[in-house]
Design an enzyme around this catalytic site. Structure first.
Site, PDB file in Angstrom:
ATOM      1  NE  ARG A   1       9.882  -3.469  -5.891  1.00  0.00           N
ATOM      2  CZ  ARG A   1       8.604  -3.613  -5.610  1.00  0.00           C
ATOM      3  NH1 ARG A   1       8.104  -3.053  -4.539  1.00  0.00           N
ATOM      4  NH2 ARG A   1       7.822  -4.324  -6.388  1.00  0.00           N
TER       5      ARG A   1
ATOM      6  CE1 TYR B   1      -0.786  -9.875   4.463  1.00  0.00           C
ATOM      7  CE2 TYR B   1       0.350  -9.428   6.519  1.00  0.00           C
ATOM      8  CZ  TYR B   1      -0.225  -8.978   5.353  1.00  0.00           C
ATOM      9  OH  TYR B   1      -0.247  -7.638   5.064  1.00  0.00           O
TER      10      TYR B   1
ATOM     11  NE  ARG C   1       3.619   1.299  -2.609  1.00  0.00           N
ATOM     12  CZ  ARG C   1       2.313   1.153  -2.767  1.00  0.00           C
ATOM     13  NH1 ARG C   1       1.766   1.251  -3.965  1.00  0.00           N
ATOM     14  NH2 ARG C   1       1.531   0.927  -1.731  1.00  0.00           N
TER      15      ARG C   1
ATOM     16  NE  ARG D   1       3.902   0.514   4.899  1.00  0.00           N
ATOM     17  CZ  ARG D   1       2.627   0.151   4.792  1.00  0.00           C
ATOM     18  NH1 ARG D   1       1.886   0.656   3.836  1.00  0.00           N
ATOM     19  NH2 ARG D   1       2.096  -0.717   5.631  1.00  0.00           N
TER      20      ARG D   1
ATOM     21  CG  ASP E   1       6.603  -7.820   3.462  1.00  0.00           C
ATOM     22  OD1 ASP E   1       6.041  -6.878   2.891  1.00  0.00           O
ATOM     23  OD2 ASP E   1       5.970  -8.772   3.979  1.00  0.00           O
TER      24      ASP E   1
END
Lengths: 352, 352
Positions: A41, A152, A32, A28, A77
């Site tokens: 974003r 998921y 962010r 990652r 993702d």
């Protein structure tokens, strides 16, 4: 910056070959924690970035430019191939993927179509092709593992307990097995497309597989995961297998047939190596350590390097970068790992 | 139903003494899985129940009546003593405890007053006194462990990553140590009050301590946990220590000085026993197994019983009962554990 040596460093470490220093990248690393990512974003959603090659490539490159890591990983993702296979989903900020109609029975399986990346998600390969034109380090392909994808689909979104998922696993083993095989094939197809487009290693993130006890993992997940790795064997590309909370599962993960095991931060790396034999390892600094003052962090980085033992070790975190991590801290970790002596020493034999 | 034997069964198992059968109870056996609990919750909030002795006692007794378990555990919430120590909090349905002003610095520590159960939370002891008048099995006292309490106070609520908590742990070790010692003392005071009121065993739930790597646990949590258990030693009451995701921490947890280790479902119980030596264990059926069809569940119950090895084993789940668990399933597990042969056999020596 581009040198043949640096280009090959990560791949040689993944193959367990001697290296002049331990390579480093961060799970990652694109995301962010980087202001330039947050800037992107403000204009595009996560799925828009994943589906727009120029954006996905740009975000993939951001951490390489800023941090000087030894590998890039395709920004994506894990649900992207599911969406491309007919599953109606959205990624809700602060929540994660939300599936409008979860898979609860055999009938629902029909909604999961065959996945042909060239037809259903050409943007994946295109993003890889775009990214590698600017890269002087290997690009790592990215896919979710079968248990995590199943969770998921069955829960309909992120879950703390994976209760419905594990209930289906125990109650409907044939449906479960079919679902996991299809998810393994979807992940494999996506990774193959990424390698064809230029990825030089692949990593399977089965992040939540550590929710399982060893018996359940062996019976209900390992066969599909082995199918996934087996189907990529002909590519000759290093295959990394990562999940969290897997102290009790490391030997079983090794049996699934990857070339490298990503170790989370709960298991000290020397202990992981004892359990994994000669298999190269990747990891495993506690992501929260990057929020500590530098002397504390440095001590923990050194502990990981010393326990990693040099050859057959790729430095990484034990899970993804926390969003609140200062980018300069990551850069400092990269520089410190580079200065570390010891990667060239012959690894000591590891016992069973 | 009341017999001297049944009354003592759980306590004898906690002491590692030979027993005629393996005793059984379930973490979170009182709670959302029971319709009679949900009935109570239509009229009262969780904190109202915890603070009203008649309600807390009633809810504590419900699973004993319905399931026939060999122990009751005081119905409470781990934040109850924090609220009684001056922390402004509420328990938000579907979220958990939310703290209005999280602890972020030394100044905030002042808001955590000394905790005297008789003055600040007399309802805790009163609930125990009321419950035991109707019980023919031991009541187990309940408290949260220092890391988990600290995480709630620092994060301000439940957290997936405990990032702020671990950042403070690394960045401000003196503040952290002071906070953890005070939380250990609060938990100890609450447990002592429960024992004085009639609890015959105690369990410390440090649920999230498994978030830590072994080095961090050893340095930053173990001392406070040892302080907690040491301070209860004079009571002579069996002390159980439970957390989740602790495969790499079991030996360190044992070093904290409890009499029994609660093992989560990730670690097979025979493997846990090898790591724990002669220490009695409690656990460790996967809570999700209770959502499986009976033949699958029975097989898993038998696996736990066989691996538990009889003496020095208390059957339990490896974490709390999932809310969607059918109560009849729990009852069937209790009956099956009761019929299990083997608890009387001499345990085989466990190696290191």
């Amino acid at each position: 910056m581009a040198t043949a040596g640096r280009d090959l460093l990560l791949l040689r470490a993944y193959r367990g070959e001697p290296v002049e220093r331990v390579p480093v990248w961060f799970m990652r690393q694109a995301g962010r924690c980087l202001p330039e990512y947050r800037q992107v974003r403000t204009r595009w959603s996560l799925l828009e970035i994943c589906r727009t090659p120029a954006l996905a490539a740009e975000v993939t490159l951001q951490p390489v430019r800023r941090l000087g890591v030894d590998g890039a990983i395709l920004f994506s993702d894990i649900v992207v191939p599911l969406a491309a296979s007919g599953i109606d989903l959205e990624i809700v900020p602060e929540v994660g993927p939300v599936i409008s109609e979860p898979i609860r029975g055999e009938r629902d399986l029909r909604r999961l179509r065959d996945f042909e990346p060239g037809r259903d998600a050409p943007y994946i390969g295109e993003a890889v092709r775009l990214a590698i034109t600017e890269l002087d380090v290997p690009l790592i392909g990215f896919a979710g593992g079968p248990f995590t994808l199943a969770s998921y689909l069955i829960e309909g979104g992120p879950s703390k307990t994976h209760a419905r998922t594990r209930a289906m696993m125990h109650s409907e083993p044939l449906l479960w097995r079919t679902l996991l095989e299809r998810l393994a094939d979807i992940a494999a197809a996506s990774l193959r497309a990424q390698v064809t487009a230029g990825a030089r290693a692949v990593q399977v993130f089965d992040s939540w597989a550590g929710a399982l006890d060893p018996d359940s993992y062996r019976r209900h997940v390992l066969p599909a995961t082995r199918r996934l790795f087996d189907s990529l064997a002909d590519l000759g590309t290093p295959r990394v297998h990562f999940a969290v909370g897997t102290g009790e599962l490391l030997e079983l993960m090794a049996a699934a047939g990857s070339d490298v095991i990503g170790v989370d931060w709960h298991v000290t790396l020397d202990s992981a190596r004892r359990r994994l034999g000669a298999l190269p390892v990747q990891g495993n600094l506690d992501p929260a350590a990057c929020l500590a003052p530098w002397p504390v962090l440095r001590e923990q980085v050194d502990a990981v390097l010393n326990r990693g033992g040099g050859a057959g070790h790729v430095f990484n975190l034990g899970h993804g970068v926390l969003p609140e991590t200062p980018p300069d801290t990551l850069k400092r970790v990269v520089e410190h790992v580079r200065e570390h002596e010891g990667a060239t020493r012959t690894p000591e034999p590891v016992g069973a």
